[in-house]
Design a protein around this motif. Structure first.
Motif, PDB file in Angstrom:
ATOM      1  N   SER A 197      -7.483   0.767  -3.734  1.00  0.00           N
ATOM      2  CA  SER A 197      -6.914   0.626  -2.397  1.00  0.00           C
ATOM      3  C   SER A 197      -7.975   0.962  -1.357  1.00  0.00           C
ATOM      4  N   ARG A 198      -7.870   0.307  -0.213  1.00  0.00           N
ATOM      5  CA  ARG A 198      -8.800   0.556   0.896  1.00  0.00           C
ATOM      6  C   ARG A 198      -8.153   1.538   1.872  1.00  0.00           C
TER       7      ARG A 198
ATOM      8  N   ALA B 262      -3.293   3.591   2.982  1.00  0.00           N
ATOM      9  CA  ALA B 262      -4.186   2.734   2.215  1.00  0.00           C
ATOM     10  C   ALA B 262      -3.496   1.423   1.870  1.00  0.00           C
ATOM     11  N   ALA B 263      -4.305   0.371   1.757  1.00  0.00           N
ATOM     12  CA  ALA B 263      -3.810  -0.961   1.391  1.00  0.00           C
ATOM     13  C   ALA B 263      -4.373  -1.337   0.028  1.00  0.00           C
ATOM     14  N   PHE B 264      -3.510  -1.809  -0.863  1.00  0.00           N
ATOM     15  CA  PHE B 264      -3.969  -2.236  -2.184  1.00  0.00           C
ATOM     16  C   PHE B 264      -4.922  -3.431  -2.052  1.00  0.00           C
TER      17      PHE B 264
ATOM     18  N   TYR C  55     -12.705   3.770  -0.455  1.00  0.00           N
ATOM     19  CA  TYR C  55     -11.682   3.165  -1.303  1.00  0.00           C
ATOM     20  C   TYR C  55     -11.197   4.225  -2.282  1.00  0.00           C
TER      21      TYR C  55
ATOM     22  N   ARG D   9      -8.976   4.947  -5.934  1.00  0.00           N
ATOM     23  CA  ARG D   9      -8.310   4.444  -7.141  1.00  0.00           C
ATOM     24  C   ARG D   9      -7.199   5.428  -7.488  1.00  0.00           C
TER      25      ARG D   9
ATOM     26  N   LYS E 226       2.955  -6.028  -7.962  1.00  0.00           N
ATOM     27  CA  LYS E 226       3.563  -6.095  -6.635  1.00  0.00           C
ATOM     28  C   LYS E 226       5.072  -6.316  -6.743  1.00  0.00           C
TER      29      LYS E 226
ATOM     30  N   GLY F 129       0.821  -1.203   0.000  1.00  0.00           N
ATOM     31  CA  GLY F 129       0.000   0.000   0.000  1.00  0.00           C
ATOM     32  C   GLY F 129       0.854   1.250   0.000  1.00  0.00           C
ATOM     33  N   TYR F 130       0.300   2.329   0.525  1.00  0.00           N
ATOM     34  CA  TYR F 130       0.992   3.613   0.435  1.00  0.00           C
ATOM     35  C   TYR F 130       0.449   4.582   1.477  1.00  0.00           C
TER      36      TYR F 130
ATOM     37  N   ILE G 272      -4.177  -5.413  -6.531  1.00  0.00           N
ATOM     38  CA  ILE G 272      -2.871  -5.361  -7.186  1.00  0.00           C
ATOM     39  C   ILE G 272      -2.513  -6.755  -7.703  1.00  0.00           C
TER      40      ILE G 272
END
Length: 359
Positions: free
Chosen positions: A308-309, A325-327, A289, A291, A335, A274-275, A330
């Motif tokens: 991503s959530r 956020a978590a993908f 969520y 995008r 990844k 994620g990021y 992906i």
């Protein structure tokens, strides 16, 4: 007559030594305190406090706490966060009434901030709820309701006595009476997710607010699964809010619906999981969520969009929000490409740090 004189004489004989002992004890305490305050370690602590800008009133509050509760020297207690926290815990346990606790909590938080003990570095571990940060979101549920969903709260305020949560939906207040215990999950950026069990000290209306006493037993639940690196590139951000009935399987809904809003953001860091990003918007609602578009700067791997959530938010000034956020969709190839990018970036950072000056 003789009997009366005997009683008077007896009273004098008993009370006089007691009075003398009381005076001697008072002198002993005063001399001890004077000696403490003029010892090298107390002088060093006072000079440090002055350098940090503490007022005379703040120093009196601080020194009184240290004399009662510090197990280390005074200088250590005001320069090491864990020592300071231990003193704060004991100080708060000694105050039973709500109003005096709040007043002392505010005073000690101001002292903590002046001593630069309020902020835990990113990546360092939390040790108690004293480390919570305002404007974060957390999730909570009653202890006895294991299967219930966790509700979202906003950390409105933190002092050294309590932390104050504002629920996203005020109707949850009926489940949070004074004395009830709740499981709370909070995320520390760059480190992990934490769990505490805290007791409601007060429940307030207008606005809805739940007050919890601090917890010094904190459980670290989940460390970061993927290495991350700095990644500061802009991205379009399409924000979606998944209906509750689709929350268990959000991807089909996300693929077949339009975004609730469209905006821009700037990535702060990136990992294969994620990021973190800075959004130029207010915090998104629950079940949000995003995008986003990831650009790795490789000719053989063009930019790609991914859902991503949103797992955490921190509201900032000027209508900005830091999100984590978590993908959720992906691909293995994407990844792997991110993992390669992160490894190359970290390696380059290490080489830059070890390169001789002027090279």
């Amino acid at each position: 007559m003789f009997s009366s004189l005997s009683i008077v004489h007896l009273s004098v004989l008993v009370l006089a030594p007691m009075a003398i002992l009381s005076v001697l004890f008072l002198i002993f305490v005063m001399v001890r305190y004077r000696r403490e305050e003029t010892s090298p370690e107390w002088i060093e602590a006072r000079q440090y406090a002055d350098a940090k800008g503490l007022s005379q009133e703040q120093w009196l509050t601080l020194s009184a706490m240290l004399k009662r509760f510090a197990t280390a020297g005074p200088f250590e207690a005001i320069t090491y966060r864990h020592e300071f926290d231990r003193c704060v815990r004991d100080q708060m346990n000694a105050i039973k009434e709500m109003a005096p606790r709040e007043k002392m909590g505010e005073a000690l938080r101001e002292i903590r901030e002046a001593l630069e003990l309020a902020t835990v570095p990113e990546g360092a571990r939390w040790s108690s709820t004293l480390d919570l940060e305002e404007k974060q979101t957390v999730k909570a549920r009653p202890v006895e309701q294991d299967s219930s969903p966790m509700h979202e709260f906003y950390i409105k305020h933190v002092n050294d006595a309590f932390f104050y949560l504002t629920p996203r939906h005020s109707d949850i207040m009926k489940e949070m009476p004074v004395g009830s215990r709740h499981v709370i999950h909070a995320c520390h950026p760059g480190d992990a997710r934490y769990e505490v069990i805290a007791e409601v000290a007060d429940a307030r209306e207008s606005p809805a607010q739940v007050v919890f006493g601090h917890v010094f037993e904190i459980k670290r639940l989940q460390a970061r699964a993927h290495e991350r690196s700095a990644y500061t590139l802009p991205t379009p951000v399409d924000m979606f809010v998944v209906p509750e009935e689709n929350a268990h399987d959000p991807l089909p809904w996300l693929y077949n619906n339009d975004p609730m809003s469209q905006g821009t953001g700037t990535f702060m860091n990136l990992s294969a999981g994620g990021y973190a990003a800075m959004l130029h918007a207010a915090p998104p609602p629950n079940r949000a969520y995003a995008r986003v578009t990831v650009t790795l700067g490789r000719e053989d791997f063009p930019p790609f969009t991914v859902f991503s959530r949103i797992v955490g938010t921190v509201a900032l000034a000027e209508n900005r929000t830091l999100v984590r956020a978590a993908f959720v969709d992906i691909t293995p190839r994407q990844k792997e490409a991110i993992e390669r990018y992160v490894q190359q970036t970290l390696q380059q950072e290490q080489e830059d740090q070890t390169a001789p000056e002027g090279a």
